[in-house]
Design a protein around this motif. Structure first.
Motif, PDB file in Angstrom:
ATOM      1  N   ALA A   1       0.829  -1.204   0.000  1.00  0.00           N
ATOM      2  CA  ALA A   1       0.000   0.000   0.000  1.00  0.00           C
ATOM      3  C   ALA A   1       0.864   1.254   0.000  1.00  0.00           C
ATOM      4  O   ALA A   1       0.516   2.254  -0.642  1.00  0.00           O
ATOM      5  CB  ALA A   1      -0.937   0.001   1.204  1.00  0.00           C
ATOM      6  N   LEU A   2       1.981   1.222   0.720  1.00  0.00           N
ATOM      7  CA  LEU A   2       2.891   2.369   0.746  1.00  0.00           C
ATOM      8  C   LEU A   2       3.493   2.628  -0.627  1.00  0.00           C
ATOM      9  O   LEU A   2       3.584   3.783  -1.068  1.00  0.00           O
ATOM     10  CB  LEU A   2       3.996   2.146   1.770  1.00  0.00           C
ATOM     11  CG  LEU A   2       3.599   2.264   3.241  1.00  0.00           C
ATOM     12  CD1 LEU A   2       4.768   1.884   4.143  1.00  0.00           C
ATOM     13  CD2 LEU A   2       3.131   3.669   3.564  1.00  0.00           C
ATOM     14  N   VAL A   3       3.890   1.571  -1.309  1.00  0.00           N
ATOM     15  CA  VAL A   3       4.449   1.726  -2.662  1.00  0.00           C
ATOM     16  C   VAL A   3       3.412   2.357  -3.592  1.00  0.00           C
ATOM     17  O   VAL A   3       3.693   3.341  -4.301  1.00  0.00           O
ATOM     18  CB  VAL A   3       4.923   0.370  -3.218  1.00  0.00           C
ATOM     19  CG1 VAL A   3       5.312   0.506  -4.692  1.00  0.00           C
ATOM     20  CG2 VAL A   3       6.100  -0.155  -2.419  1.00  0.00           C
ATOM     21  N   LEU A   4       2.195   1.805  -3.582  1.00  0.00           N
ATOM     22  CA  LEU A   4       1.129   2.334  -4.437  1.00  0.00           C
ATOM     23  C   LEU A   4       0.713   3.738  -4.001  1.00  0.00           C
ATOM     24  O   LEU A   4       0.520   4.629  -4.832  1.00  0.00           O
ATOM     25  CB  LEU A   4      -0.086   1.393  -4.396  1.00  0.00           C
ATOM     26  CG  LEU A   4       0.086   0.010  -5.015  1.00  0.00           C
ATOM     27  CD1 LEU A   4      -1.136  -0.852  -4.722  1.00  0.00           C
ATOM     28  CD2 LEU A   4       0.299   0.117  -6.519  1.00  0.00           C
ATOM     29  N   GLY A   5       0.566   3.926  -2.692  1.00  0.00           N
ATOM     30  CA  GLY A   5       0.110   5.204  -2.167  1.00  0.00           C
ATOM     31  C   GLY A   5       1.085   6.329  -2.422  1.00  0.00           C
ATOM     32  O   GLY A   5       0.683   7.451  -2.772  1.00  0.00           O
TER      33      GLY A   5
ATOM     34  N   ARG B   1      -4.032  10.004  -0.789  1.00  0.00           N
ATOM     35  CA  ARG B   1      -4.574  11.313  -0.421  1.00  0.00           C
ATOM     36  C   ARG B   1      -3.808  11.945   0.741  1.00  0.00           C
ATOM     37  O   ARG B   1      -3.507  13.140   0.714  1.00  0.00           O
ATOM     38  CB  ARG B   1      -6.050  11.187  -0.065  1.00  0.00           C
ATOM     39  CG  ARG B   1      -6.990  11.068  -1.242  1.00  0.00           C
ATOM     40  CD  ARG B   1      -6.919  12.272  -2.141  1.00  0.00           C
ATOM     41  NE  ARG B   1      -7.911  12.201  -3.203  1.00  0.00           N
ATOM     42  CZ  ARG B   1      -7.942  13.011  -4.251  1.00  0.00           C
ATOM     43  NH1 ARG B   1      -7.007  13.954  -4.381  1.00  0.00           N
ATOM     44  NH2 ARG B   1      -8.863  12.895  -5.182  1.00  0.00           N
ATOM     45  N   VAL B   2      -3.502  11.168   1.755  1.00  0.00           N
ATOM     46  CA  VAL B   2      -2.805  11.754   2.908  1.00  0.00           C
ATOM     47  C   VAL B   2      -1.369  12.123   2.542  1.00  0.00           C
ATOM     48  O   VAL B   2      -0.822  13.109   3.048  1.00  0.00           O
ATOM     49  CB  VAL B   2      -2.844  10.814   4.144  1.00  0.00           C
ATOM     50  CG1 VAL B   2      -4.260  10.646   4.643  1.00  0.00           C
ATOM     51  CG2 VAL B   2      -2.213   9.464   3.855  1.00  0.00           C
ATOM     52  N   ILE B   3      -0.768  11.358   1.635  1.00  0.00           N
ATOM     53  CA  ILE B   3       0.573  11.703   1.173  1.00  0.00           C
ATOM     54  C   ILE B   3       0.519  12.966   0.312  1.00  0.00           C
ATOM     55  O   ILE B   3       1.398  13.839   0.407  1.00  0.00           O
ATOM     56  CB  ILE B   3       1.200  10.528   0.400  1.00  0.00           C
ATOM     57  CG1 ILE B   3       1.615   9.428   1.383  1.00  0.00           C
ATOM     58  CG2 ILE B   3       2.405  10.986  -0.423  1.00  0.00           C
ATOM     59  CD1 ILE B   3       2.182   8.204   0.752  1.00  0.00           C
ATOM     60  N   GLU B   4      -0.516  13.082  -0.501  1.00  0.00           N
ATOM     61  CA  GLU B   4      -0.702  14.299  -1.301  1.00  0.00           C
ATOM     62  C   GLU B   4      -0.763  15.527  -0.383  1.00  0.00           C
ATOM     63  O   GLU B   4      -0.096  16.537  -0.632  1.00  0.00           O
ATOM     64  CB  GLU B   4      -1.997  14.193  -2.107  1.00  0.00           C
ATOM     65  CG  GLU B   4      -2.320  15.449  -2.900  1.00  0.00           C
ATOM     66  CD  GLU B   4      -3.731  15.444  -3.461  1.00  0.00           C
ATOM     67  OE1 GLU B   4      -4.028  16.301  -4.311  1.00  0.00           O
ATOM     68  OE2 GLU B   4      -4.540  14.587  -3.030  1.00  0.00           O
ATOM     69  N   ASN B   5      -1.551  15.428   0.675  1.00  0.00           N
ATOM     70  CA  ASN B   5      -1.669  16.550   1.606  1.00  0.00           C
ATOM     71  C   ASN B   5      -0.343  16.860   2.294  1.00  0.00           C
ATOM     72  O   ASN B   5      -0.005  18.024   2.535  1.00  0.00           O
ATOM     73  CB  ASN B   5      -2.745  16.250   2.649  1.00  0.00           C
ATOM     74  CG  ASN B   5      -4.139  16.214   2.052  1.00  0.00           C
ATOM     75  OD1 ASN B   5      -4.406  16.864   1.041  1.00  0.00           O
ATOM     76  ND2 ASN B   5      -5.021  15.443   2.663  1.00  0.00           N
ATOM     77  N   SER B   6       0.411  15.818   2.621  1.00  0.00           N
ATOM     78  CA  SER B   6       1.710  16.015   3.275  1.00  0.00           C
ATOM     79  C   SER B   6       2.688  16.722   2.345  1.00  0.00           C
ATOM     80  O   SER B   6       3.409  17.633   2.751  1.00  0.00           O
ATOM     81  CB  SER B   6       2.286  14.666   3.713  1.00  0.00           C
ATOM     82  OG  SER B   6       1.450  14.033   4.643  1.00  0.00           O
TER      83      SER B   6
END
Length: 222
Positions: free
Chosen positions: A27-31, A106-111
């Motif tokens: 999930a981390l790789v994809l996210g 989404r949360v990575i985008e916001n970060s």
């Protein structure tokens, strides 16, 4: 506490940790890929591509709108295709990874959006390539926020494993349902709930510790 209960709990805990570990990795790789793509392709981004941004955003929102248990059911054929079965912890990893990736994106985008636009413009001014800006500016500058975002995602995956247990994924969720609820064993139910709480607390503590360590190192005076 009886030996049979200890054995059940250890087996359930082992399956849950196995699912959380590998689902988090995939999930981390994809996210991360989704989050970076959303940031760099938005209007005014370093690789502006509004159409691609809109398509990816729509797909992410569509997947996130589905209740997780429905998503698991929809992905059962894919799990069967990839791992040869739709039951058990290994099969659940497919659904858990795909289910968590859009949320993580989404949360990575916001970060990543917390990075000052001035730093990005400064990198552009000295001729930095998009690849360099991503891996030398965006990610390093947002690393503490990224760690916290990943911590939230791993906790969400841990919660998802309990839901997946309802349809044969195994783990503590399955143990709580099959042995605790359906067989009226309150000791099993209470013990599994406590283990999940402890596991979530450990994940949260680890994430906070790493994020604070990064912050401390970054702002440590020379």
């Amino acid at each position: 506490m009886r030996d049979d209960l200890i054995e059940l709990l250890l087996q359930g805990l082992g399956e849950t940790v196995y699912m959380v570990l590998w689902s988090s990795v995939f999930a981390l790789v994809l996210g991360i890929a989704l989050g970076i793509t959303l940031v760099v392709t938005e209007k005014g981004g370093i690789l502006e591509a509004p159409l691609l941004h809109k398509i990816i955003g729509t797909v992410i929102n569509s997947v996130r709108s589905l209740p997780f248990i429905i998503l698991i059911i929809l992905l059962l054929p894919l799990s069967r295709l990839i791992v040869g079965t739709s039951l058990g912890p290994t099969a659940a990893i497919v659904s858990l990874s795909i289910g968590a990736a859009p949320f993580l994106g989404r949360v990575i985008e916001n970060s990543l959006k917390e990075v000052s636009a001035g730093k990005i413009e400064a990198a552009k001014a000295v001729g930095a390539s998009p690849f360099t800006i991503i891996f030398r500016v965006l990610i390093p500058e947002s690393l503490p926020a990224l760690v916290r975002a990943m911590t939230i995602a791993v906790i969400a995956i841990t919660e998802f494993t309990a839901v997946a247990g309802a349809i044969g994924a195994g783990g503590l969720g399955s143990l709580a349902i099959r042995f605790g609820y359906q067989r009226f064993r309150e000791d099993v139910l209470i013990a599994t709930v406590l283990l999940i709480i402890v596991l979530v607390q450990l994940i949260q503590w680890s994430g906070d510790y790493i994020a604070k360590a990064i912050d401390k190192k970054r702002y440590k005076p020379d």
